[in-house]
Motif scaffolding. Structure first.
Motif, PDB file in Angstrom:
ATOM      1  N   LEU B  93      43.151  45.983  73.548  1.00 18.06           N
ATOM      2  CA  LEU B  93      41.953  46.770  73.300  1.00 18.06           C
ATOM      3  C   LEU B  93      40.835  46.226  74.188  1.00 18.06           C
ATOM      4  N   ARG B 110      40.716  42.232  73.279  1.00 20.92           N
ATOM      5  CA  ARG B 110      41.573  41.527  72.314  1.00 20.92           C
ATOM      6  C   ARG B 110      42.922  42.225  72.267  1.00 20.92           C
ATOM      7  N   VAL B 112      46.007  44.079  70.670  1.00 20.41           N
ATOM      8  CA  VAL B 112      46.276  44.900  69.488  1.00 20.41           C
ATOM      9  C   VAL B 112      47.701  45.408  69.597  1.00 20.41           C
ATOM     10  N   PRO B 120      44.570  49.574  60.918  1.00 19.72           N
ATOM     11  CA  PRO B 120      44.172  48.259  61.431  1.00 19.72           C
ATOM     12  C   PRO B 120      43.591  48.324  62.853  1.00 19.72           C
ATOM     13  N   VAL B 121      44.158  49.224  63.682  1.00 21.55           N
ATOM     14  CA  VAL B 121      43.666  49.299  65.057  1.00 21.55           C
ATOM     15  C   VAL B 121      42.243  49.837  65.084  1.00 21.55           C
ATOM     16  N   ASP B 123      40.154  49.527  62.707  1.00 24.64           N
ATOM     17  CA  ASP B 123      39.333  48.416  62.226  1.00 24.64           C
ATOM     18  C   ASP B 123      38.893  47.555  63.398  1.00 24.64           C
ATOM     19  N   ALA B 124      39.857  47.219  64.234  1.00 20.08           N
ATOM     20  CA  ALA B 124      39.556  46.359  65.385  1.00 20.08           C
ATOM     21  C   ALA B 124      38.560  47.034  66.326  1.00 20.08           C
ATOM     22  N   GLU B 127      35.098  46.864  64.837  1.00 23.57           N
ATOM     23  CA  GLU B 127      34.525  45.521  64.973  1.00 23.57           C
ATOM     24  C   GLU B 127      33.999  45.268  66.378  1.00 23.57           C
ATOM     25  N   GLU B 128      34.792  45.612  67.359  1.00 26.49           N
ATOM     26  CA  GLU B 128      34.397  45.315  68.743  1.00 26.49           C
ATOM     27  C   GLU B 128      33.175  46.121  69.149  1.00 26.49           C
TER      28      GLU B 128
END
Lengths: 366, 366
Positions: B93, B110, B112, B120-121, B123-124, B127-128
């Motif tokens: 990602l 990061r 993934v 979950p993806v 979510d990531a 966050e980023e």
DNA sequence: CCACTTAAGCAACGCTGTTGCCAAAGTGCA
DNA sequence: TGCACTTTGGCAACAGCGTTGCTTAAGTGG
């Protein structure tokens, strides 16, 4: 480019005119025009009033009332202007006259030989166009002015002449390139010479582009499709988002020399395994089914690469066995899970009709 | 659609803004803008006055005099707005923040696993993006409003988030299709879900389209080119006439499954002799030169079919041996007499940068 | 120092589509 | 037959666009 108020005005006028055109005989009401354009009904009233004053549109009856004043139906005035389309093929010249709606009024056809050189062929084009416009010299005189016509009704404005011929050529400059087998045409200023002879604007384009344009401007045409033409050669006219794709060098649609057999048989173009060579070889062997399958592979590549909605087949070879080709191409597409429908382009005058659209299209902002 | 006066105004404003953008640091004068747009100098003065009042443009010194009053140079105000670009690849990602000029201000990366599923993806991703915007929860709270930021200067307007991921997907709906190997993503409303989570507009597009858009908006980019991406798969982003070609189903650019070996090796797609399969097989055998030659054949087909000006290569496999691929493709093209230059797309963040342009482009009328 | 050149704003203007209003022309029920 | 209602579409006033004509600002060069 920047847009100023006059440009806005003509854009909207062309847009409304195009909606009138695609509505056809049945016409369209002012309120429907407003919905389709996103303009207010009052703006549409003003625009259509101007169009009617210019003779480009007319009222044509009323719709049934839905509880109030019935809507007035407007339609395009086809006799407001005329256009000529010329298809200059390797061995045949087709010229036709259309009205503003693109309806064909008269067709003239004669054999020609492109190999005879530009001079004699352009003589023939000039003669046929003058005959269509009713300005042919009756007593050997070339001095009859355009406008005083037999075929075109009095006062009918002729927008221009569209000429379609085999590529390669330069659409913007109106000059053919190195037509395979007819080197003497290369660089000849076909557009400017015809324009000077006829005293009319002339637009030159590839045969496949002209045909595709004509198909693209039919009412309810898909937004993106490929016109695949199999005649003396193999080419395509690509329409993406409603507009023909020409490319900067008018080279787009060069389907014939797509490599479909890596390291295959050498082709005159310098490549190997070209679609045109494979397909025409199969035709020459009489294996039309196999030719259709090869053509289908090329069509599938097109559909996948460009995400187009439809494939339309045309050209002399296809029209000699239309269902064989349509079915063969269809099978390849469905076999790959592609849902784009395969159809057949209309008869032998499709290219000439498209050529006429080359001069009509700008009126409708196309 | 019809054009009214406000639409005209914003069109011209976007046009001027785009010229300011492509002029870059060196800026552009009012008179130059007038020449380039076709508008009168006075109209440009009015438009630029509005843009300056909105903080989108600013004066930046003067040109040398040519005998009279020196021209005042105008430039884009890059800090007027910001955008986020996200590249969601199969295993990685990348998220980055750019200003209005497209300049990258910060990159975050990061690992993934797309196979882990959308939840979950995304979510990531959330966050980023929050980290980039300085709105990351510092104490476990999600309630920090966008705008109160660390990275984005105070008052900086964030236009939105562009997300690029492997196709197929639906650009308009913002929903992935059946990504090969990751069936659970199909139909997941990625765009709407991210937009709701982030409180920002989100645009979703194919990775190749995003990269092509970013390349298309570089100053002095050719009008038509193909971005050919060779990574875990093979795809292309097509830019025709300055605009990326998506097609109605965002399916355009499907270069990997072009048949280039009729009746060749079967491919998972149902076809035979697909370019991707042939090319990746050669890569797997370590025969990069052969892979480049196969890729070159596909590129040549593109150049011929679409009459494009340039081929740009990118993707992980290409970037691992850039000159081998560039030279290999170049050889095939020149061998066929095609003059379109072959270049290499910029580094590993090209897709993420292009993703940011997905939200920036509308400001410039693109 | 001054004539000249070039850039760019001010003010008036024509024209666009828009808005608010009203007349025209139907339907449908009492 | 009459009247209330609905819908269409033109008239007039208006805001806002780029354009035009003119003036002011800000340089160069003899």
């Amino acid at each position: 480019m920047g847009v100023n108020v006059p440009a806005l005005r003509s854009h909207n006028a062309a847009l409304v005119l195009d909606l009138l055109r695609t509505a056809g005989e049945s016409g369209i009401s002012r309120l429907e025009l407003a919905e389709r354009t996103g303009l207010t009904p009052q703006a549409v009233s003003k625009i259509t009033a101007r169009l009617r004053a210019e003779g480009l549109a007319a009222e044509a009856g009323h719709r049934a009332s839905t509880g109030g004043k019935p809507r007035t139906v407007l339609r395009l005035e086809p006799s407001a202007a005329y256009a000529v389309g010329v298809h200059l093929d390797r061995d045949e010249l087709t010229a036709l006259l259309t009205d503003l709606a693109g309806t064909v009024l008269e067709v003239r056809r004669r054999p020609v030989d492109l190999g005879a050189g530009a001079g004699p062929v352009l003589d023939a084009v000039t003669e046929e166009v003058r005959a269509l416009l009713g300005t042919a010299p009756t007593g050997g005189s070339d001095a009859v002015a355009p406008g005083r016509s037999r075929t075109v009704p009095a006062g009918g404005r002729v927008l221009g002449v569209g000429v379609a011929m085999p590529g390669p050529l330069d659409h913007r400059a109106g000059v053919p390139g190195r037509v395979t087998g007819f080197p003497e045409w290369a660089g000849h200023p076909v557009r400017d010479e015809l324009a000077a002879r006829l005293g009319l604007p002339v637009v030159l384009d590839k045969d496949t582009n002209a045909a595709a344009l004509g198909l693209a401007l039919r009412p309810a045409a898909p937004g993106s499709f490929a016109y695949v033409h199999l005649g003396t050669g193999l080419g395509a006219g690509l329409v993406l988002g409603g507009a023909p794709l020409r490319g900067d060098r008018t080279g787009a649609g060069e389907l014939g020399h797509q490599t479909v057999r890596l390291d295959g048989e050498p082709c005159g173009c310098g490549g190997r395994g070209c679609l045109e060579a494979l397909c025409l070889a199969a035709v020459a062997r009489g294996e039309l089914g196999e030719a259709a399958r090869i053509l289908g592979t090329g069509a599938a590549n097109l559909v996948r690469l460009l995400d187009i909605d439809q494939v339309l087949l045309g050209g002399r070879v296809v029209l000699a066995a239309p269902e064989v080709f349509a079915e063969g191409v269809r099978e390849v597409l469905t076999g790959l899970g592609l849902t784009a429908p395969v159809g057949l382009a209309t008869g032998r005058d499709g290219v000439a009709e498209g050529a006429a659209w080359l001069t009509l299209a700008p009126v409708f902002g196309k």
